[in-house]
Design a protein around this motif. Structure first.
Motif, short mmCIF file in Angstrom:
data_model
loop_
_atom_site.label_atom_id
_atom_site.label_comp_id
_atom_site.label_asym_id
_atom_site.label_seq_id
_atom_site.Cartn_x
_atom_site.Cartn_y
_atom_site.Cartn_z
N GLY A 103 30.46 -18.92 20.26
CA GLY A 103 31.76 -18.30 20.46
C GLY A 103 32.58 -18.92 21.57
N ASP A 109 34.73 -12.97 21.67
CA ASP A 109 33.60 -12.51 20.88
C ASP A 109 32.48 -13.55 20.94
N LEU A 110 31.34 -13.16 21.49
CA LEU A 110 30.21 -14.06 21.63
C LEU A 110 29.01 -13.51 20.88
N THR A 121 31.30 -8.58 23.24
CA THR A 121 32.75 -8.65 23.14
C THR A 121 33.38 -8.10 24.42
#
Length: 286
Positions: free
Chosen positions: A174, A211-212, A224
């Motif tokens: 992300g 967002d990861l 997030t």
């Protein structure tokens, strides 16, 4: 809606509160620094790293969990004479409220400026941290208000330490396309790796992160943030970890900090203005 189930407990002799949702998800929050030191999803395992060598005591920073950084991130912020990472992580907060609904529970802790903080930073402020648990989800919201008649600036972060099985094997997705500053190499670039890997000391501040996804073997953790303009990714690596008195030499392998932050540009609050930022962690299940 009803009052949440709160268990007042002690950790190393210091007051803490444990909040639990009806489905069994729970979090433990120290009043010392309003620091979350444990998050266990429903039917799950511990998701946060807490150093077994940390000492929880008045005036001392706790290594692990989620330290609250305000109003100074390291040496970036309104006043470099302030303690590193600010004023609040080593002081006692109070429980303001709690509530429970059918699918989640939460607790809010608050800290208002006092004579000690004003001696270091001459401003009036109110800071709240709300911790919510539900099933496989943890939500952390930091709220800041300026009740005074003059404006002031701040930087801040939720300095989240995630537990990992082996940091050299995890992948963080992300970050691709996000500008970053590498504070180890003192360089600025744009991230070009779709899956970030970690092999030693790592200290970067990214902007534009939303967002990861952390992949750790079969474990997948969605991370997030909202309201926070930056994210800090940090691991001390073997050499710096060995120099930390409050962390075992090998524990750099067991953690990765993924922090929601406001670092590059301080946030300005005018009189009676407010700000909030949220970080959400969701353990994904098949």
């Amino acid at each position: 809606m009803s009052e949440a189930k709160l268990d007042m407990i002690e950790v190393q002799g210091q007051a803490a509160v444990r909040v639990q949702s009806p489905d069994g998800a729970q979090a433990t929050v120290l009043l010392h620094g309003a620091q979350v030191i444990s998050w266990i999803p429903a039917r799950g395992e511990e998701q946060l790293y807490l150093s077994p060598q940390t000492v929880i005591a008045p005036g001392q920073a706790v290594r692990g969990g989620v330290p609250v950084v305000f109003p100074q991130f390291n040496q970036r912020g309104p006043d470099t004479s302030l303690p590193r990472h600010g004023l609040l992580r080593t002081r006692a907060w109070t429980v303001e409220s709690s509530r429970q609904e059918k699918d989640h529970a939460q607790v809010t802790l608050v800290f208002d400026d006092n004579a000690e903080t004003r001696a270091l930073w001459p401003h009036s402020f109110t800071v709240e941290l709300t911790v919510s648990v539900s099933n496989t989800r943890l939500d952390l919201e930091l709220y800041v208000q300026n009740p005074s008649d003059s404006a002031w600036d701040f930087t801040a972060a939720l300095h989240t330490y995630l537990a990992v099985s082996d940091v050299t094997q995890v992948r963080l997705l992300g970050l691709e396309g996000c500008p970053f500053e590498d504070t180890v190499l003192d360089e600025r670039h744009i991230e070009d790796h779709p899956e970030k890997r970690f092999y030693g000391e790592f200290d970067r501040i990214y902007s534009g992160v939303k967002d990861l996804l952390l992949r750790d073997g079969p474990r997948r953790l969605n991370i997030t943030q909202a309201g926070w303009p930056d994210a800090v990714i940090w691991n001390p690596g073997p050499h710096k970890c060995a120099a930390l008195a409050d962390m075992p030499d090998a524990d750099w392998q067991c953690m990765l900090c993924v922090e929601a932050a406001a670092v590059f540009e301080p946030i300005t609050l005018g009189p009676e203005e407010e700000w909030s930022g949220r970080q959400s962690l969701v353990l994904l299940t098949d």
